[in-house]
Design an enzyme around this catalytic site. Sequence first.
Site, mmCIF file in Angstrom:
data_model
loop_
_atom_site.group_PDB
_atom_site.id
_atom_site.type_symbol
_atom_site.label_atom_id
_atom_site.label_comp_id
_atom_site.label_asym_id
_atom_site.label_seq_id
_atom_site.Cartn_x
_atom_site.Cartn_y
_atom_site.Cartn_z
ATOM 1 N N LYS A 1 0.834 -1.204 0.000
ATOM 2 C CA LYS A 1 0.000 0.000 0.000
ATOM 3 C C LYS A 1 0.866 1.251 0.000
ATOM 4 O O LYS A 1 0.627 2.201 -0.758
ATOM 5 C CB LYS A 1 -0.909 0.014 1.228
ATOM 6 C CG LYS A 1 -1.816 1.251 1.303
ATOM 7 C CD LYS A 1 -2.203 1.622 2.722
ATOM 8 C CE LYS A 1 -1.067 2.291 3.457
ATOM 9 N NZ LYS A 1 -1.479 2.842 4.780
ATOM 10 N N CYS B 1 -18.747 4.908 6.167
ATOM 11 C CA CYS B 1 -18.679 3.442 6.217
ATOM 12 C C CYS B 1 -17.649 3.005 7.255
ATOM 13 O O CYS B 1 -16.610 2.425 6.932
ATOM 14 C CB CYS B 1 -18.353 2.882 4.833
ATOM 15 S SG CYS B 1 -18.720 1.128 4.650
ATOM 16 N N CYS C 1 -25.088 3.769 8.032
ATOM 17 C CA CYS C 1 -25.841 3.395 6.832
ATOM 18 C C CYS C 1 -27.007 4.333 6.565
ATOM 19 O O CYS C 1 -27.362 4.584 5.409
ATOM 20 C CB CYS C 1 -26.338 1.955 6.952
ATOM 21 S SG CYS C 1 -25.016 0.726 7.051
ATOM 22 N N CYS D 1 -25.939 7.109 4.391
ATOM 23 C CA CYS D 1 -25.238 6.739 3.169
ATOM 24 C C CYS D 1 -26.176 6.779 1.961
ATOM 25 O O CYS D 1 -27.277 6.208 1.984
ATOM 26 C CB CYS D 1 -24.625 5.343 3.317
ATOM 27 S SG CYS D 1 -23.720 4.791 1.859
ATOM 28 N N CYS E 1 -26.579 -1.099 -1.479
ATOM 29 C CA CYS E 1 -25.401 -1.697 -0.843
ATOM 30 C C CYS E 1 -25.762 -3.058 -0.273
ATOM 31 O O CYS E 1 -26.692 -3.167 0.529
ATOM 32 C CB CYS E 1 -24.863 -0.804 0.268
ATOM 33 S SG CYS E 1 -23.509 -1.561 1.216
#
Length: 278
Positions: free
Chosen positions: A186, A256, A263, A266, A272
């Site tokens: 990463k 998230c 949620c 969102c 989702c």
Amino acid sequence: MSAARPGLRRLRSAAGSAGSQIQGTRQSRRRKSLAIAYEAGQGDGAEPQRARWEPPRWREQLQRIRDMRSSRDAPVDEMGVQRCYDSSAPPEVMRYQVLLALMLSSQTKDQVTSAAMLRLRRRGLTVDSVLQMDDETLGQIIYPVGFWRNKVKYIKQTTAILKQKYGGDIPSTVEELVQLPGVGPKMAHLAMHIAWDSVAGIAVDTHVHRISNRLKWVKKETKSPEETRVALEEWLPRDLWKEINWLLVGFGQQTCLPVKPRCSQCLNQDICPAAKRL
């Protein structure tokens, strides 16, 4: 004369058999030619390619995440690695500072990494200044970043390698970057993005890993960020590889969340797979 007749019959029989074989071969070749011509007509001489897998409605999900990230006010936007280096420094110094910020950021909140980098920069953050610094002083400066004792060791080892092998600059490939002590995939991909302005792959941290699995952006559940990187790169268009880290990290910091995701706030709640529809 009568003795010659059986031989003549055998000769005629053999000739007839050969003729049948030739005729059968011609018919077989004709059938094969027709079959080949038909297949070639389908794909212009190329084998038909299987459709590439991609998750359903991913473009719609991505656009909604862009909408939620439009304010750019997540910790990664204000104190992420791209904000931690001295943009007025010589290019090789800037790249070194990017790499150090990435090494410090592992298992550490952006706020803590940013503060540690600011303290280092106040002392003049270069390859030579770090090599001249004793381990205790370096530890005091970067504390309380996560695993700070290990990071002191890795920073000193990596900085010495950069001085000896790269003339004080950082490597320009992922393959070389991951060979440095304390530098994982990463960090290597982000170093390529930020320091070299080059996209060699997707930088996947815990946020990108978690959200990709929640959205089912991987064919099957992945167990590690590196496994997720490979799965994403199989289908995600390359022109999105750089953007996806920034989008999902901020989205993971604000909405998230790892525990108790928000949620209800969102925009992807209705599409989702992992949404808690309350």
